[in-house]
Design a protein around this motif. Structure first.
Motif, PDB file in Angstrom:
ATOM      1  N   ALA A   1       0.977  -1.221   0.004  1.00 46.92           N
ATOM      2  CA  ALA A   1      -0.111  -0.096  -0.115  1.00 46.92           C
ATOM      3  C   ALA A   1       0.990   1.448   0.105  1.00 46.92           C
ATOM      4  O   ALA A   1       1.783   1.463   0.945  1.00 46.92           O
ATOM      5  CB  ALA A   1      -0.848  -0.056   1.230  1.00 46.92           C
ATOM      6  N   ILE A   2       0.697   1.952  -0.939  1.00 48.80           N
ATOM      7  CA  ILE A   2       1.620   3.180  -1.258  1.00 48.80           C
ATOM      8  C   ILE A   2       1.376   4.406   0.059  1.00 48.80           C
ATOM      9  O   ILE A   2       0.009   4.533   0.288  1.00 48.80           O
ATOM     10  CB  ILE A   2       1.396   3.923  -2.536  1.00 48.80           C
ATOM     11  CG1 ILE A   2       1.490   2.854  -3.409  1.00 48.80           C
ATOM     12  CG2 ILE A   2       2.281   5.076  -2.549  1.00 48.80           C
ATOM     13  CD1 ILE A   2       2.846   2.143  -3.576  1.00 48.80           C
ATOM     14  N   VAL A   3       2.047   4.752   0.595  1.00 47.56           N
ATOM     15  CA  VAL A   3       1.857   5.983   1.570  1.00 47.56           C
ATOM     16  C   VAL A   3       2.175   7.158   1.077  1.00 47.56           C
ATOM     17  O   VAL A   3       3.463   7.583   0.961  1.00 47.56           O
ATOM     18  CB  VAL A   3       2.488   5.929   2.939  1.00 47.56           C
ATOM     19  CG1 VAL A   3       1.991   6.726   3.952  1.00 47.56           C
ATOM     20  CG2 VAL A   3       2.512   4.404   3.355  1.00 47.56           C
TER      21      VAL A   3
ATOM     22  N   SER B   1      13.987  -3.837  14.305  1.00 46.86           N
ATOM     23  CA  SER B   1      14.866  -2.749  14.771  1.00 46.86           C
ATOM     24  C   SER B   1      14.115  -1.836  16.078  1.00 46.86           C
ATOM     25  O   SER B   1      13.097  -1.717  15.715  1.00 46.86           O
ATOM     26  CB  SER B   1      15.060  -1.663  13.995  1.00 46.86           C
ATOM     27  OG  SER B   1      15.530  -0.480  14.428  1.00 46.86           O
TER      28      SER B   1
ATOM     29  N   THR C   1       6.316  -1.534   7.780  1.00 46.44           N
ATOM     30  CA  THR C   1       6.883  -0.417   6.833  1.00 46.44           C
ATOM     31  C   THR C   1       7.866  -0.913   5.759  1.00 46.44           C
ATOM     32  O   THR C   1       8.936  -1.666   6.267  1.00 46.44           O
ATOM     33  CB  THR C   1       7.294   0.952   7.429  1.00 46.44           C
ATOM     34  OG1 THR C   1       6.613   1.313   8.698  1.00 46.44           O
ATOM     35  CG2 THR C   1       7.827   2.065   6.620  1.00 46.44           C
TER      36      THR C   1
ATOM     37  N   VAL D   1      10.746   5.017   2.107  1.00 47.18           N
ATOM     38  CA  VAL D   1       9.544   4.186   2.516  1.00 47.18           C
ATOM     39  C   VAL D   1       8.817   3.970   1.161  1.00 47.18           C
ATOM     40  O   VAL D   1       8.363   4.827   0.404  1.00 47.18           O
ATOM     41  CB  VAL D   1       8.548   4.922   3.358  1.00 47.18           C
ATOM     42  CG1 VAL D   1       7.568   4.047   3.749  1.00 47.18           C
ATOM     43  CG2 VAL D   1       9.077   5.123   4.758  1.00 47.18           C
ATOM     44  N   LYS D   2       8.897   2.569   0.909  1.00 45.21           N
ATOM     45  CA  LYS D   2       8.054   2.267  -0.199  1.00 45.21           C
ATOM     46  C   LYS D   2       6.777   1.975  -0.160  1.00 45.21           C
ATOM     47  O   LYS D   2       6.020   2.360  -1.047  1.00 45.21           O
ATOM     48  CB  LYS D   2       8.948   1.033  -0.803  1.00 45.21           C
ATOM     49  CG  LYS D   2       8.333   0.484  -2.309  1.00 45.21           C
ATOM     50  CD  LYS D   2       9.345   0.767  -3.192  1.00 45.21           C
ATOM     51  CE  LYS D   2       8.478   0.338  -4.460  1.00 45.21           C
ATOM     52  NZ  LYS D   2       9.716   0.351  -5.584  1.00 45.21           N
TER      53      LYS D   2
ATOM     54  N   ARG E   1       0.466 -11.022   8.065  1.00 43.05           N
ATOM     55  CA  ARG E   1      -0.214 -11.453   9.036  1.00 43.05           C
ATOM     56  C   ARG E   1      -0.798 -10.805  10.056  1.00 43.05           C
ATOM     57  O   ARG E   1      -0.937 -10.779  11.347  1.00 43.05           O
ATOM     58  CB  ARG E   1       0.449 -12.719   9.915  1.00 43.05           C
ATOM     59  CG  ARG E   1       0.791 -13.862   9.025  1.00 43.05           C
ATOM     60  CD  ARG E   1       1.577 -14.953   9.625  1.00 43.05           C
ATOM     61  NE  ARG E   1       2.737 -14.493  10.772  1.00 43.05           N
ATOM     62  CZ  ARG E   1       4.128 -14.332  10.210  1.00 43.05           C
ATOM     63  NH1 ARG E   1       4.348 -14.720   8.780  1.00 43.05           N
ATOM     64  NH2 ARG E   1       4.966 -13.898  10.892  1.00 43.05           N
ATOM     65  N   GLY E   2      -1.658  -9.662   9.498  1.00 45.27           N
ATOM     66  CA  GLY E   2      -2.344  -8.539  10.543  1.00 45.27           C
ATOM     67  C   GLY E   2      -1.518  -7.570  10.941  1.00 45.27           C
ATOM     68  O   GLY E   2      -1.875  -6.721  11.506  1.00 45.27           O
ATOM     69  N   GLN E   3      -0.114  -7.796  10.790  1.00 43.00           N
ATOM     70  CA  GLN E   3       0.624  -6.601  11.343  1.00 43.00           C
ATOM     71  C   GLN E   3       1.114  -5.826  10.329  1.00 43.00           C
ATOM     72  O   GLN E   3       1.158  -6.229   9.180  1.00 43.00           O
ATOM     73  CB  GLN E   3       1.900  -7.475  11.957  1.00 43.00           C
ATOM     74  CG  GLN E   3       2.649  -6.805  13.007  1.00 43.00           C
ATOM     75  CD  GLN E   3       3.822  -7.115  13.435  1.00 43.00           C
ATOM     76  OE1 GLN E   3       4.214  -8.432  13.064  1.00 43.00           O
ATOM     77  NE2 GLN E   3       4.674  -6.419  13.986  1.00 43.00           N
ATOM     78  N   ILE E   4       1.007  -4.522  10.493  1.00 45.03           N
ATOM     79  CA  ILE E   4       1.472  -3.613   9.368  1.00 45.03           C
ATOM     80  C   ILE E   4       2.877  -3.172   9.272  1.00 45.03           C
ATOM     81  O   ILE E   4       3.196  -2.582  10.459  1.00 45.03           O
ATOM     82  CB  ILE E   4       0.332  -2.185   9.486  1.00 45.03           C
ATOM     83  CG1 ILE E   4      -1.031  -2.827   9.141  1.00 45.03           C
ATOM     84  CG2 ILE E   4       0.870  -1.183   8.378  1.00 45.03           C
ATOM     85  CD1 ILE E   4      -1.905  -1.922   8.909  1.00 45.03           C
TER      86      ILE E   4
ATOM     87  N   LEU F   1       3.529  -0.028   2.530  1.00 43.79           N
ATOM     88  CA  LEU F   1       3.222  -0.775   3.773  1.00 43.79           C
ATOM     89  C   LEU F   1       2.824  -2.295   3.149  1.00 43.79           C
ATOM     90  O   LEU F   1       2.025  -2.488   2.300  1.00 43.79           O
ATOM     91  CB  LEU F   1       1.807  -0.293   4.453  1.00 43.79           C
ATOM     92  CG  LEU F   1       2.185   1.174   5.050  1.00 43.79           C
ATOM     93  CD1 LEU F   1       0.747   1.766   5.768  1.00 43.79           C
ATOM     94  CD2 LEU F   1       3.375   1.055   6.343  1.00 43.79           C
ATOM     95  N   ILE F   2       3.114  -3.247   4.176  1.00 44.36           N
ATOM     96  CA  ILE F   2       2.722  -4.701   3.637  1.00 44.36           C
ATOM     97  C   ILE F   2       2.103  -5.035   4.871  1.00 44.36           C
ATOM     98  O   ILE F   2       2.265  -4.883   6.131  1.00 44.36           O
ATOM     99  CB  ILE F   2       3.888  -5.509   3.282  1.00 44.36           C
ATOM    100  CG1 ILE F   2       5.096  -5.708   4.462  1.00 44.36           C
ATOM    101  CG2 ILE F   2       4.469  -5.332   2.105  1.00 44.36           C
ATOM    102  CD1 ILE F   2       5.896  -7.026   4.178  1.00 44.36           C
ATOM    103  N   ASN F   3       1.023  -6.259   4.723  1.00 43.46           N
ATOM    104  CA  ASN F   3       0.341  -6.809   5.585  1.00 43.46           C
ATOM    105  C   ASN F   3       0.875  -8.181   6.185  1.00 43.46           C
ATOM    106  O   ASN F   3       0.906  -9.067   5.232  1.00 43.46           O
ATOM    107  CB  ASN F   3      -1.023  -7.033   4.993  1.00 43.46           C
ATOM    108  CG  ASN F   3      -1.797  -7.683   6.019  1.00 43.46           C
ATOM    109  OD1 ASN F   3      -1.593  -8.130   7.093  1.00 43.46           O
ATOM    110  ND2 ASN F   3      -3.201  -8.144   5.408  1.00 43.46           N
TER     111      ASN F   3
ATOM    112  N   GLU G   1      10.223  -2.428  16.688  1.00 42.43           N
ATOM    113  CA  GLU G   1       9.334  -2.536  15.446  1.00 42.43           C
ATOM    114  C   GLU G   1      10.000  -3.269  14.392  1.00 42.43           C
ATOM    115  O   GLU G   1      11.436  -3.423  14.344  1.00 42.43           O
ATOM    116  CB  GLU G   1       9.144  -1.125  15.013  1.00 42.43           C
ATOM    117  CG  GLU G   1       7.844  -0.772  14.119  1.00 42.43           C
ATOM    118  CD  GLU G   1       7.946   0.567  13.674  1.00 42.43           C
ATOM    119  OE1 GLU G   1       8.647   1.614  14.045  1.00 42.43           O
ATOM    120  OE2 GLU G   1       7.492   0.658  12.320  1.00 42.43           O
TER     121      GLU G   1
END
Lengths: 141, 732
Positions: free
Chosen positions: A34-36, A81, A55, A43-44, A50-53, A46-48, A84
Motif C-alpha cells: 500500500a503506497i503511503v 529494529s 513499513t 519508504v516504499k 499476518r495482520g501486522q502492518i 506498507l505490507i500486511n 518494530e
C-alpha cells in the motif's frame, strides 16, 4: 562470538549484502504494497504481514542504487529494529553464510557519501565482497 | 533472571496492595472501630514486610515492619486512633510507594532513609502508655492469637481463591492475540467465498468456523476491557487528601464502577478525570462553614457515575458545590481578552459557561497547586476529543455543577467510511463525517467554483472549501503513477467532513462502504505524516490508511486556530457570533404576486403539486381533500386583506393553470393548511443578521436573500387570521 558471524545475504543488482542473522525475523516473497502518500523517500509502502502492518524500506533508495533497474517484485527481508519490524526490499536472496573473523576487514576509508555510515564491515569472499549493513542506521535515515 | 522476575511480580503486587491500602485507610479514617478494615490493612503491611524481607529490601522491610508494629498496637487497643496516626499511616504508604517507584525505575530502594517518619512512628508507639487502661479494655491474649490465626486462614483462602480464577497476562500478549484473531477473521472470510462444494458437511463446518471465529473475536475484545474502577479506586485517596488540604468535607460517591472500557481509553481519560475531580473540590464544593450559611449539609457530595448508552460510555461528574457563575466566567473571559464586552453581553448563561473551554482560561482567582495552571478545561476538552469523545458542562449557580463526558467504548475498533483515491483505499472515521455529496458534472447544476485559486462548493447556500485528495497527495509525494488526475470524470464525490468547528469537503474518486475497522498504528518512519492517524486491514487483506481529518485540515490551512493561538481572539469572535445568531433552515418561495418569502423549514410538512380540477371552492375559499382531510388552501396576499370583497376570488388563481404548487404547513398545534405559491426557489441554511421592518401584517421581518428582499412569514398571525375567517364563514 557464535551467532554474530552468521549473515543473511541478498543482492541489489550484483552487489552482495549481508545482515546479522539474528536481526532477521523472516524472509517472505513479494507482497502487494500500500503506497503511503507524503511519506519519506525511503519508504516504499506498507505490507500486511499476518495482520501486522509493516513499513517497507526501499533499500535501493537508501544506498543510492538506480531505482529504475529494481526487481519489479522485490523480496521482503523482515528485520527487527527496536520494538518494530521493518521490511527491507531486496532483489534476490542469497544463502545464510557462516563467516570467520579473519575474513573481516574494516570498511575502506575512501568509502564516501551516506553509504559510508550504513556499511559496518566488509568480508572478503572467494570471488566477491560481502558488505554488512547496519540496519538501525538505515532505518534512522 | 529468576530473581528479577520475582522482584517484578512483587512490584506489581505491591502496586495493587498500595491502592488497596489507600482505600482501606480512607474507610478506616471514617470508621476507626472497624476491625475488619484494620485486619485488612494489617495483612497488607504484613505481606509487604514478608516479601521485602525475602527479597532483601531492607528499607522497605524496616518501614513496613514499623508500620505493622503500630498497627498491631492499634489492634490490641493499646493506642487510640487519631488524625496523627492516620496521617502517619498515609505517609507510610507514600514512603512505600516511593521505594517501589525507585525499585521499578532505578532498581534500588533510593537514597531517602525516612528517618523523620521512623522517628514519628517510634514516638507514636511510645505513646502507648499514655492511653488510660480504663478506656481501652485490653483483650486477652488468647483472643488476639485466635484472631491472628483467623486472619492467616483468611489470607490463605484468599490466595487460593485468586490463583484459581485469575492469571496475569502481558498486554502485548493480548495485542498479538488480537492480531492473530484479526488474521483468522480474514482467513475465514476467504474460505467463506469458496462456494465450491454443496456438500452439507462442508457447509456446516464452514458455518461452524464462522461462528467460532466471531465469538473468539468478541471474547478477545473483551479481554482488553477494564473496569473504570481501575482509575476510580485511586480517587478515594486523592479526594481525601484534597479535602484535608482545602479544609473541606467531601463525600465521594462512585456509581457504575464495573462499567468496562478499553484499556487505551482508560489510560487516556485518567488525566482529564483527575483534573475535573480536582476542579470540583477546589472550586466547586465550599467549606463546611460556607455551606452551612447557604443552607446545605456541611459535607459536600462529589458523585462520579459511569454507564453505557448507545454504544458509548457516559461518565458524569456531579458536585453539589457553588456551581459556576456565568457572570464571573464572562468577566474573566473579558479580562483575558477572550471575548469583547459587547459579545459577552449577548451570551446566554450556557454559552457563557462554555467559555471555560477556551484556551487561556482558568477560573481560579489564585493559582493553587491543586488545580489551575492557566491550562485547564481546554486541555481537558482537547484530550477527550482526541479519543473521539465529547464533554459538556452544566451548572446551577449556587447549587451544583455537572460535567458529562461521552466517549467511545474502544479505540481499537471504529466505524469508518472506505473511500478511494487513485488505486489506494482510505478510511475516514465516521466521527468526522457529515454527509456525502455526489455531483453530476455534465448538467448545468451547481459546480465547483473558484475563489481565485481556492475551489469552493455551494452547499445549501454556504460556501464549502474543497480539498482534492488526489491533488494534495500527488503534489505532496514524488510517487508518480498512483494518483493520476482523471480529467473527464462524469461525477464528483464530495465527502463533507467536520473537525472541531470547521467543515470542509474532500473530493475522492470513489465512495465505498462503511465498516468497522481495527485501528493499527503506523511505524516510526510514518508517525510524522500528519495526514494519517493509522492504518487498517480491509476484508480482502489490503491495507487502507486512516485519514487524519484534523491533520488534513491543518495542512491545508482550513483549521488554523489550534495551531496559531495568536489569532484565537478573532476566531472566537466569529464563533460567538455564530452562537448568538441561530442558524435557520428556510424554504424560499415566491408567491402569486411574485414576492419572495421565507418559511422556516421545520414548519413545512410537504411540498405538493395539486391538479386544479381537484381543488374545490366553497364560500370564496379554496380547499382540497388531502390524505382524508380537508386542507384549507390560502393565498398569502389575501389573508391580510380585511375586507372580504377586496380579496381576489380563488377562481382567479386557477385560471390558465393545470396545477398549483402548494406548501403544506403543519404547525406545532397540529393544524395544517396549504399555501399556494408560484415557485419554490430554494432550501437554504442561513443566519439572518440584518433584519428589516415588516411591510405588512403577517410578516415578521424582512431580510435580503439572493439579492431580493425576502419576507419572513409570521405563522402565528396567519393561523389566527385564517381560523377566525373560517369561523366567521361558518357562523355566517
Amino acid at each position: 562470538m557464535e551467532g554474530g558471524h552468521q549473515y543473511c545475504t541478498f543482492y541489489l543488482d550484483k552487489t552482495f549484502f549481508g545482515i546479522q542473522v539474528d536481526r532477521v525475523q523472516e524472509i517472505i516473497r513479494f507482497q502487494e504494497m500500500a503506497i503511503v502518500p507524503m511519506s519519506p523517500d525511503i519508504v516504499k509502502g506498507l505490507i500486511n504481514l499476518r495482520g501486522q502492518i509493516i513499513t517497507g524500506i526501499d533499500l535501493r533508495k537508501c544506498l543510492d542504487f538506480n531505482t529504475e533497474y529494481a526487481n519489479k517484485k522485490p523480496m521482503n527481508v523482515i528485520v527487527k529494529s527496536g520494538a518494530e519490524a521493518f521490511s527491507l526490499l531486496v532483489d534476490r536472496i542469497g544463502d545464510v553464510l557462516d563467516l570467520s573473523e579473519d575474513l573481516r576487514e574494516n570498511k575502506p576509508d575512501t568509502l564516501s557519501g551516506k553509504v559510508r555510515d550504513l556499511i559496518s564491515d566488509v568480508y572478503k569472499l572467494e570471488n566477491k565482497l560481502l558488505l554488512v549493513l547496519d540496519i538501525d542506521k538505515i532505518i534512522d535515515l | 533472571m529468576a530473581a528479577d522476575e520475582m522482584l517484578n511480580e512483587f512490584l506489581i503486587e505491591c502496586n495493587e496492595s498500595l491502592n488497596q491500602l489507600d482505600n482501606d485507610l480512607v474507610i478506616f479514617e471514617e470508621d476507626p472501630s472497624s476491625q475488619e478494615i484494620l485486619a485488612s490493612i494489617f495483612r497488607t503491611f504484613h505481606t509487604i514486610k514478608g516479601s521485602s524481607g525475602f527479597l532483601a529490601l531492607n528499607k522497605l522491610e524496616t518501614i513496613s515492619h514499623k508500620g505493622e508494629n503500630l498497627l498491631s498496637l492499634i489492634r490490641e487497643n493499646k493506642i487510640a486512633v487519631d488524625r496523627d496516626i492516620i496521617n502517619v499511616l498515609f505517609l507510610l504508604v507514600d514512603a512505600i510507594r516511593e521505594i517501589i517507584l525507585n525499585l521499578s525505575n532505578k532498581g534500588t530502594e533510593g537514597e531517602n532513609n525516612y528517618e523523620v517518619l521512623l522517628q514519628k512512628l517510634e514516638q507514636l508507639q511510645a505513646s502507648e502508655k499514655d492511653v488510660p487502661a480504663k478506656i481501652m479494655a485490653p483483650k486477652n491474649d488468647e483472643g488476639a492469637i485466635l484472631e491472628k490465626v483467623d486472619a492467616l486462614k483468611e489470607n490463605v483462602e484468599n490466595l487460593s481463591g485468586i490463583t484459581d480464577t485469575k492469571i496475569r497476562v502481558d498486554v502485548s500478549t493480548l495485542d498479538s492475540l488480537m492480531n492473530l484473531v484479526g488474521e483468522l477473521v480474514l482467513a475465514r472470510n476467504r474460505i467463506m467465498q469458496f462456494k465450491v462444494s454443496e456438500d452439507t458437511a462442508y457447509l456446516s463446518s464452514t458455518h461452524k468456523l464462522n461462528l467460532v471465529t466471531s465469538e473468539l473475536q468478541t471474547v478477545i475484545m473483551k479481554t482488553r476491557l477494564q473496569e473504570i474502577n481501575n482509575i476510580w479506586s485511586k480517587f478515594h485517596r486523592m479526594v481525601r487528601d484534597l479535602a484535608v488540604a482545602k479544609k473541606k468535607s467531601v463525600n465521594l460517591v462512585l456509581e457504575g464502577k464495573e462499567t468496562e472500557l478499553d484499556r487505551t481509553i482508560i489510560e487516556a481519560i485518567n488525566d482529564p478525570l483527575v483534573h475535573l475531580v480536582r476542579n470540583s473540590i477546589d472550586h466547586g464544593i465550599e467549606t463546611p462553614a460556607q455551606r452551612r450559611k447557604n443552607g446545605k449539609p456541611p459535607m459536600g457530595t462529589l458523585r462520579l457515575s459511569a454507564f453505557h448508552e448507545g454504544g458509548q460510555v457516559n461518565i458524569e461528574i456531579f458536585d453539589d458545590g457553588a456551581g459556576i457563575d456565568p457572570e464571573k466566567i464572562k468577566e474573566k473571559a473579558i479580562s483575558k481578552g477572550i471575548i469583547s464586552i459587547e459579545k459577552a453581553a449577548q451570551l446566554s448563561p450556557q454559552e457563557s459557561i462554555n467559555l471555560i473551554f477556551k484556551s487561556g482560561f482558568s477560573t481560579a482567582k489564585t493559582v493553587t497547586n491543586i488545580s489551575g495552571r492557566g491550562v485547564g478545561m481546554d486541555i481537558v476538552k482537547t484530550n477527550i476529543e482526541k479519543i473521539g469523545g465529547s464533554i459538556e458542562i452544566h451548572s446551577k449557580p449556587g447549587e451544583n455543577s455537572f460535567v458529562r463526558i461521552k466517549i467511545p467504548l474502544t479505540l481499537a475498533i471504529v466505524p469508518a467510511l472506505i473511500v478511494s483515491s487513485g488505486i489506494q483505499k482510505y478510511a475516514i472515521p465516521q466521527l468526522n463525517l457529515l454527509e456525502l455529496v455526489r455531483l453530476e458534472l455534465d448538467d448545468n447544476k451547481t459546480q465547483i467554483e473558484m475563489v481565485h485559486n481556492a475551489p469552493v462548493f455551494r452547499l445549501r447556500g454556504k460556501l464549502l472549501q474543497i480539498i482534492y485528495l488526489d491533488r494534495i497527495f500527488r503534489e505532496g509525494s514524488g510517487k508518480n503513477g498512483t494518483h493520476q488526475l482523471n480529467g473527464n470524470k462524469k461525477t464528483l464525490n464530495i465527502v463533507v467532513l467536520k473537525s472541531g468547528n470547521h467543515e470542509f469537503g474532500l473530493v475522492v474518486d470513489e465512495v465505498h462502504n462503511t465498516q468497522d475497522i481495527v485501528v493499527k498504528s503506523l511505524g516510526k518512519k510514518l508517525k510524522n505524516i500528519n495526514y494519517f492517524s493509522g492504518a487498517t486491514i480491509l476484508g480482502d487483506g489490503a491495507i487502507a490508511l486512516i485519514l487524519d481529518i484534523l491533520g488534513i485540515g491543518h495542512n491545508n490551512n482550513i483549521i488554523s486556530d489550534v495551531l496559531h493561538k495568536d489569532d484565537s481572539g478573532a476566531k472566537t469572535k466569529s464563533n460567538i457570533q455564530k452562537l448568538n445568531v441561530e442558524k435557520q433552515t428556510l424554504l424560499l418561495i415566491s408567491d402569486l404576486m411574485d414576492n419572495q418569502m421565507a418559511i422556516p423549514l421545520n414548519t413545512v410538512a410537504r411540498l405538493e403539486e395539486f391538479l386544479c380540477s381537484k381543488i374545490e371552492i366553497s364560500g370564496n375559499k379554496a380547499f382540497i381533500q388531502y390524505r382524508n382531510k380537508i386542507l384549507p388552501l390560502i393565498v398569502l396576499s389575501n389573508v391580510f386583506i380585511e375586507d372580504e370583497l377586496k380579496k381576489e376570488p380563488p377562481e382567479k388563481f386557477l385560471e390558465n393553470k393545470e396545477t398549483l404548487k402548494v406548501v403544506v404547513v403543519k404547525l406545532k398545534s397540529g393544524k395544517s393548511f396549504g399555501i399556494i405559491v408560484d415557485k419554490i426557489i430554494d432550501i437554504l441554511e442561513t443566519e439572518i443578521i440584518d433584519k428589516g421592518p415588516a411591510p405588512r401584517k403577517g410578516v415578521l421581518y424582512t431580510f435580503v436573500m439572493k439579492k431580493h428582499i425576502t419576507e419572513m412569514i409570521d405563522f402565528d398571525n396567519i393561523v389566527n387570521k385564517v381560523e377566525s375567517q373560517l369561523i366567521a364563514i361558518g357562523t355566517n
